[in-house]
Design a protein around this motif. Sequence first.
Motif, PDB file in Angstrom:
ATOM      1  N   GLU A   1      34.278 -17.010 -10.119  1.00 15.52           N
ATOM      2  CA  GLU A   1      34.051 -17.126  -8.654  1.00 15.52           C
ATOM      3  C   GLU A   1      32.789 -17.677  -8.195  1.00 15.52           C
ATOM      4  OE1 GLU A   1      37.103 -16.881  -7.082  1.00 15.52           O
ATOM      5  OE2 GLU A   1      37.865 -16.551  -9.285  1.00 15.52           O
ATOM      6  N   VAL A   2      31.831 -17.283  -9.050  1.00 17.68           N
ATOM      7  CA  VAL A   2      30.307 -17.682  -8.504  1.00 17.68           C
ATOM      8  C   VAL A   2      30.274 -19.136  -8.910  1.00 17.68           C
ATOM      9  CG1 VAL A   2      28.071 -17.479  -9.356  1.00 17.68           C
ATOM     10  CG2 VAL A   2      29.169 -15.373  -9.113  1.00 17.68           C
TER      11      VAL A   2
ATOM     12  N   ALA B   1      31.937 -20.859  -5.783  1.00 19.21           N
ATOM     13  CA  ALA B   1      31.386 -20.698  -4.815  1.00 19.21           C
ATOM     14  C   ALA B   1      30.060 -21.828  -4.722  1.00 19.21           C
ATOM     15  CB  ALA B   1      30.681 -19.453  -4.682  1.00 19.21           C
ATOM     16  N   MET B   2      29.759 -22.159  -5.983  1.00 17.85           N
ATOM     17  CA  MET B   2      28.309 -22.764  -5.999  1.00 17.85           C
ATOM     18  C   MET B   2      28.713 -24.439  -5.970  1.00 17.85           C
ATOM     19  SD  MET B   2      26.296 -21.017  -9.060  1.00 17.85           S
ATOM     20  CE  MET B   2      24.422 -21.907  -8.849  1.00 17.85           C
TER      21      MET B   2
ATOM     22  N   GLY C   1      30.510 -24.403  -2.257  1.00 17.05           N
ATOM     23  CA  GLY C   1      29.339 -24.269  -1.355  1.00 17.05           C
ATOM     24  C   GLY C   1      28.378 -25.290  -0.933  1.00 17.05           C
TER      25      GLY C   1
ATOM     26  N   ARG D   1      41.349 -23.308  -4.884  1.00 16.53           N
ATOM     27  CA  ARG D   1      40.406 -22.564  -5.705  1.00 16.53           C
ATOM     28  C   ARG D   1      41.257 -22.186  -6.856  1.00 16.53           C
ATOM     29  NH1 ARG D   1      35.840 -19.224  -4.185  1.00 16.53           N
ATOM     30  NH2 ARG D   1      35.581 -19.880  -1.945  1.00 16.53           N
TER      31      ARG D   1
ATOM     32  N   ARG E   1      43.706 -18.774   4.443  1.00 14.49           N
ATOM     33  CA  ARG E   1      43.079 -18.744   3.288  1.00 14.49           C
ATOM     34  C   ARG E   1      44.141 -18.471   2.133  1.00 14.49           C
ATOM     35  NH1 ARG E   1      38.227 -14.547   2.214  1.00 14.49           N
ATOM     36  NH2 ARG E   1      39.909 -12.925   2.619  1.00 14.49           N
TER      37      ARG E   1
END
Lengths: 201, 201
Positions: free
Chosen positions: A161-162, A165-166, A169, A138, A130
């Motif tokens: 961060e959301v 992630a979207m 992801g 990131r 990571r």
Amino acid sequence: MTETTQRPGGTRSPGRPRSEKAEKAIIEATLDLLAEESGVAGVSIEAVAARAGAGKTTIYRRWSNKEALIVDALASVKAPLTRPAGESVREDLLAIARSMRSERHRQHAKCFWNVVGSAEKHPELYARYREHVIEPRREIMREVLRRGVERGEVRADLDLEVAIAMLTGSMSTKTPQDELPADYPDTVVEVLLRGIATDAG
Amino acid sequence: MTETTQRPGGTRSPGRPRSEKAEKAIIEATLDLLAEESGVAGVSIEAVAARAGAGKTTIYRRWSNKEALIVDALASVKAPLTRPAGESVREDLLAIARSMRSERHRQHAKCFWNVVGSAEKHPELYARYREHVIEPRREIMREVLRRGVERGEVRADLDLEVAIAMLTGSMSTKTPQDELPADYPDTVVEVLLRGIATDAG
């Protein structure tokens, strides 16, 4: 004529051509083993040496243990994202999403599932993966989004961060064997942008 | 007094209490083995029988092979999503996202990474897993989104699969060991809804 480079695993290597060839074989062998059914459990210095046709000493000269070798091998597949040009948040996110789509075709994309699957058993390996592989990627996405906020393209109260992630992801929700349509990155970025844009944007 | 139930793996079982107890032990043993480092490779009828303290015959009476057993075991963890009440697309998506967040805490959540990691090696297992576990969940999300389109809450030209990938992908982007904040589902749904809503919505 030796050139010293800092590797993600934290080891240093003198980059002589002859060693580079051996190193490449060692990295390939590690990825091959990692991609197999047993994942991390199937990787050992012995098995890598045998498959790469290299001596164990050659491996230990560069990598102090199996975990360091695995992290370097993973980093060689999932290279840091190219920092986008910064034209607009739309162009930058598109560049990132397209690059993620093309990565999926790489032979070793499936390694990553095995590494995440073994995160509980190998917390140190996962932490290094990571830190050295995921976080730099990131961080590039965060830069793009922060720049968007500064320019008034992206809502200032957005949870970055959301949004990340979207994006990541949705690009990795299918297995590497499933094909994503060519315009998939465009559609994802279109929905995401509507979701994160300022009302003026 | 026997009750016949249709299982995701396509097998039928008479549901007598005594058998149910044995069955539970077998399913648990399968999940334990599947969650271990070797994933699918570590699951065999022999190993499951030994760990569950059951006879191989008992297992074969219900499941014709290892793959059928694994699919049933996975289905027992990742139950079909509860069909949301249909109040509004926002409430429905929130219910789904919250239920996904709570699933992450289950002991066997990490099984899924190992199964996806072995998709190439076991395409039939993965196909059955997708058909019996994943697709029914996606279908519920499709229903929610279609209802949103009918009501004018969601853009009619939305690519439903992209919206589903953004929802499920953002809920599973971290390993099961990473905690997602309690309000994470709300934030995801908020961004997603802005992204997929009609201009009037």
